[in-house]
Design a protein around this motif. Sequence first.
Motif, mmCIF file in Angstrom:
data_model
loop_
_atom_site.group_PDB
_atom_site.id
_atom_site.type_symbol
_atom_site.label_atom_id
_atom_site.label_comp_id
_atom_site.label_asym_id
_atom_site.label_seq_id
_atom_site.Cartn_x
_atom_site.Cartn_y
_atom_site.Cartn_z
ATOM 1 N N ARG A 7 0.865 -1.183 0.000
ATOM 2 C CA ARG A 7 0.000 0.000 0.000
ATOM 3 C C ARG A 7 0.895 1.224 0.000
ATOM 4 O O ARG A 7 2.077 1.126 0.290
ATOM 5 C CB ARG A 7 -0.897 0.009 1.231
ATOM 6 N N THR A 42 1.484 7.699 2.585
ATOM 7 C CA THR A 42 0.262 8.462 2.843
ATOM 8 C C THR A 42 -0.561 7.865 3.980
ATOM 9 O O THR A 42 -1.660 8.338 4.264
ATOM 10 C CB THR A 42 -0.616 8.549 1.588
ATOM 11 N N SER A 43 -0.047 6.848 4.631
ATOM 12 C CA SER A 43 -0.773 6.183 5.714
ATOM 13 C C SER A 43 -0.322 6.684 7.081
ATOM 14 O O SER A 43 0.855 6.940 7.285
ATOM 15 C CB SER A 43 -0.544 4.673 5.656
ATOM 16 N N ASN A 60 1.302 10.580 11.848
ATOM 17 C CA ASN A 60 0.618 10.750 10.578
ATOM 18 C C ASN A 60 1.622 10.624 9.431
ATOM 19 O O ASN A 60 2.822 10.417 9.634
ATOM 20 C CB ASN A 60 -0.153 12.064 10.535
ATOM 21 N N TRP A 61 1.149 10.786 8.215
ATOM 22 C CA TRP A 61 1.955 10.445 7.046
ATOM 23 C C TRP A 61 3.211 11.293 6.916
ATOM 24 O O TRP A 61 4.235 10.811 6.418
ATOM 25 C CB TRP A 61 1.113 10.563 5.771
ATOM 26 N N GLY A 100 -3.437 3.023 9.157
ATOM 27 C CA GLY A 100 -4.767 3.594 8.979
ATOM 28 C C GLY A 100 -4.693 4.880 8.192
ATOM 29 O O GLY A 100 -3.668 5.190 7.578
ATOM 30 N N ASN A 101 -5.776 5.645 8.243
ATOM 31 C CA ASN A 101 -5.833 6.889 7.477
ATOM 32 C C ASN A 101 -5.403 8.104 8.291
ATOM 33 O O ASN A 101 -4.852 9.058 7.748
ATOM 34 C CB ASN A 101 -7.246 7.111 6.956
ATOM 35 N N TYR A 108 -7.817 1.742 12.746
ATOM 36 C CA TYR A 108 -6.721 1.214 11.945
ATOM 37 C C TYR A 108 -7.194 -0.016 11.176
ATOM 38 O O TYR A 108 -7.892 -0.869 11.720
ATOM 39 C CB TYR A 108 -5.510 0.888 12.831
ATOM 40 N N ASP A 109 -6.789 -0.092 9.922
ATOM 41 C CA ASP A 109 -7.319 -1.127 9.033
ATOM 42 C C ASP A 109 -6.435 -2.369 8.938
ATOM 43 O O ASP A 109 -6.940 -3.453 8.650
ATOM 44 C CB ASP A 109 -7.491 -0.552 7.625
#
Length: 122
Positions: free
Chosen positions: A27, A31-32, A52-53, A99-100, A109-110
């Motif tokens: 991925r 940007t994650s 953060n990213w 996550g985003n 979180y994915d």
Amino acid sequence: QVKLVESGGGLVQTGGSLRLSCAASGRSFSTSAMGWFRQAPGKERELVASINWNSIITVSADSVKGRFTISRDNAKNTVYLQMNILKRGNTAVYYCAAGNVAMRSPDRYDYWGQGTQVTVSS
């Protein structure tokens, strides 16, 4: 799909240091948001730190502020957790997550790694 692989856990004495690494693939890592969580036996999974990213925003648990530092290297698709002045209460399985947004809740979180054991002995 995102694959996260943690490394760097182990056995350390009280007051010692460890650096955990989490290598990401599959991925756009850059940007994650990334987070480190931990789970001790009989306890819920809790945030240790997140970033953060672009590394501008970081969130840390109060109990680790001043001792643990989260950082990332987007060129290497890797996030780190430097842990200093370790205490017995830091013993847990440490998980990396993607996550985003850098948030405290694990529900945000994915993707998760398999975890790495950190044991702090007296």
